[in-house]
Enzyme design. Structure first.
Site, PDB file in Angstrom:
ATOM      1  N   LYS A  46       3.096  13.624   8.722  1.00 36.07           N
ATOM      2  CA  LYS A  46       2.320  14.133   7.843  1.00 36.07           C
ATOM      3  C   LYS A  46       1.030  14.145   7.725  1.00 36.07           C
ATOM      4  CE  LYS A  46       4.353  12.343   3.887  1.00 36.07           C
ATOM      5  NZ  LYS A  46       5.727  12.044   3.447  1.00 36.07           N
ATOM      6  N   ARG A  92      11.186  16.063  -8.098  1.00 35.07           N
ATOM      7  CA  ARG A  92      10.037  16.233  -7.430  1.00 35.07           C
ATOM      8  C   ARG A  92      11.082  17.372  -6.596  1.00 35.07           C
ATOM      9  NH1 ARG A  92       6.681  12.669  -3.293  1.00 35.07           N
ATOM     10  NH2 ARG A  92       8.149  13.653  -1.881  1.00 35.07           N
ATOM     11  N   TYR A 117     -25.153  -1.448  -7.579  1.00 34.79           N
ATOM     12  CA  TYR A 117     -25.071  -0.860  -8.575  1.00 34.79           C
ATOM     13  C   TYR A 117     -24.668  -1.587  -9.652  1.00 34.79           C
ATOM     14  CZ  TYR A 117     -26.596   3.509  -6.007  1.00 34.79           C
ATOM     15  OH  TYR A 117     -27.336   4.170  -4.909  1.00 34.79           O
ATOM     16  N   MET A 174     -21.934   4.291  -2.215  1.00 33.25           N
ATOM     17  CA  MET A 174     -21.626   5.774  -1.171  1.00 33.25           C
ATOM     18  C   MET A 174     -21.452   5.194   0.361  1.00 33.25           C
ATOM     19  SD  MET A 174     -23.407   9.494  -0.791  1.00 33.25           S
ATOM     20  CE  MET A 174     -22.790   9.868  -1.966  1.00 33.25           C
TER      21      MET A 174
HETATM   22  C1  LIG Z   1       6.219  10.731   3.720  1.00 34.82           C
HETATM   23  C2  LIG Z   1       7.698  11.498   3.633  1.00 34.82           C
HETATM   24  C3  LIG Z   1       9.041  10.051   4.385  1.00 34.82           C
HETATM   25  C4  LIG Z   1       7.878   8.937   5.327  1.00 34.82           C
HETATM   26  O1  LIG Z   1       7.982   7.487   3.320  1.00 34.82           O
HETATM   27  P1  LIG Z   1       7.034   6.124   4.321  1.00 34.82           P
HETATM   28  O2  LIG Z   1       7.221   5.704   2.685  1.00 34.82           O
HETATM   29  O3  LIG Z   1       5.753   6.364   4.523  1.00 34.82           O
HETATM   30  O4  LIG Z   1       7.971   5.568   5.220  1.00 34.82           O
HETATM   31  C5  LIG Z   1       9.855   9.807   4.194  1.00 34.82           C
HETATM   32  N1  LIG Z   1      10.535  11.570   3.865  1.00 34.82           N
HETATM   33  C6  LIG Z   1       9.915  12.752   2.969  1.00 34.82           C
HETATM   34  C7  LIG Z   1      10.336  13.569   2.384  1.00 34.82           C
HETATM   35  C8  LIG Z   1       8.371  11.966   3.125  1.00 34.82           C
HETATM   36  O5  LIG Z   1       7.346  13.082   2.861  1.00 34.82           O
END
Ligand SMILES: *Cc1c(COP(=O)(O)O)cnc(C)c1O
Length: 360
Positions: free
Chosen positions: A35, A131, A254, A302
């Protein structure tokens, strides 16, 4: 000449990490979680690295899933947030994409859609994250409804842990899940990277490793990536573009957040928060200059940040700097910035050119 900052992505390291996850998973199959453009690493750089050994790919974005299918990836592809509207169900049926089903609206969409081909579905349960997901106690009724809908080819039972990387672990959440799905003889998927590495008995039928595939520790408070034999996949490097000889009592950057106690050499690196380097990284964040570990100084700008060259009398303009990668894990930089490696990877800016190759 372009600015000297660039990133390198190492497909061989990604493959190594996926093989390690698969080994850990035993007979379970392993989704390659790609993802968010493969956690900022580039979808195809990573997907191609395991093309011949991947059990399946998991992501959120339909456009990314379509891109994989169009590039002739034939494996299962799982959409982790499922369908956002009825058109997604049609696309999923047409392209053979698997969908998470996490709430009543998605279930209704599936019942109404009558997809042309039944879909592989992952029924998601809420075991404490609050969630996404149904209450585990609803599992038998939901499975019955999905079967009646005619929309399901295979149903996998799934949950995602809120605290797999913490002391609390997964025992409580797993008990809730197991109680809900007891008696349903269906495949299960519960483990992300942290759960897989800490509790391999939770591998069940499909594991879902993400962060470990990118070579960062899924539990940086307990184990370094190197101690888990994970190899970094992303290296971000740049160069020193200026050197300042700073007198005692003078400040750097800064807000004058760092003041020299004695005369010192300060290197200015072509990397700032517009490149994705975390602005919250404070003085002392580790950084490699010509392979030597030193520290950042003062506020990240930046487009630039400062580092301490006191122990590097030879390092001048043009000296090579590694922000994270080989020899300096993203976990260490993330910790100094009060964040996690995931955020550093995903935040790497579009303007940073990327290449593919072994990290050195
Ligand atoms: C992102 C995600 C994972 C992977 O999690 P990691 O902590 O990166 O291994 C697994 N399951 C779901 C539902 C996720 O959204």
């Amino acid at each position: 000449m372009p600015r000297p900052i660039h990133a390198t992505i190492d497909p061989a390291a990604f493959r190594h990490n996926y093989m390690l996850a698969k080994h850990r998973a035993g007979v379970a199959r392993a989704w390659v979680v790609v993802k968010a453009n493969a956690y900022g690493h580039g979808l195809f750089a990573c997907a191609n690295a395991v093309r011949d050994i991947a059990d399946g790919y998991a992501m959120l974005d339909f456009a990314e899933a379509v891109a994989l299918r169009e590039a002739a990836f034939g494996q299962p592809i799982l959409l982790l947030e499922g369908a956002f509207d009825p058109a997604d169900i049609k696309d999923a049926a047409r392209l053979g994409l698997s969908l998470v089903v996490h709430d009543a609206e998605q279930l209704r969409m599936l019942e109404l859609a009558r997809p042309t081909a039944p879909l592989d579905l992952c029924l998601k349960f809420n075991t404490g994250m609050n969630r996404l997901g149904f209450p585990p106690s609803a599992a038998p009724a939901l499975v019955a409804r999905l079967r009646e809908s005619g929309a399901a080819k295979c149903i996998t039972l799934m949950t995602h842990f809120a605290r797999a990387d913490e002391e609390a672990g997964i025992a409580d959440a797993l008990a809730r899940f197991d109680a809900g799905v007891a008696g349903l003889d269906l495949p299960q998927s519960v483990a992300n990277s942290a759960a897989l590495m800490r509790f391999p008995a939770a591998a069940r039928d499909w594991v879902r490793p993400g962060i470990m595939l990118y070579g960062a520790s899924p539990m940086p408070a307990r184990a370094t990536a190197a101690s888990l034999d994970l190899r970094p996949v992303m290296q971000v490097e740049s160069r020193i573009i200026a050197v300042q000889n700073v007198a005692a009592g003078e400040s750097v950057g800064y807000g004058a957040r760092f003041t020299a106690e004695r005369p010192m050499r300060v290197g200015v690196v072509a990397c700032g928060y517009a490149d994705g380097y975390p602005r919250h990284a404070t003085t002392g964040t580790p950084i490699l200059v010509e392979g030597v570990r030193t520290r950042t100084l003062g506020t990240v700008s930046m487009d630039m940040l400062a580092c301490d060259l006191s122990a590097l009398p030879e390092a001048g303009v043009g000296a090579r700097v590694v922000l994270w990668g080989q020899g300096l894990s993203a976990d260490e930089v993330a910790a100094a910035a009060g964040t996690i490696s995931y955020e550093l990877f995903c935040a790497l800016a579009q303007r940073v050119p990327r290449g593919i190759g072994a990290l050195a």
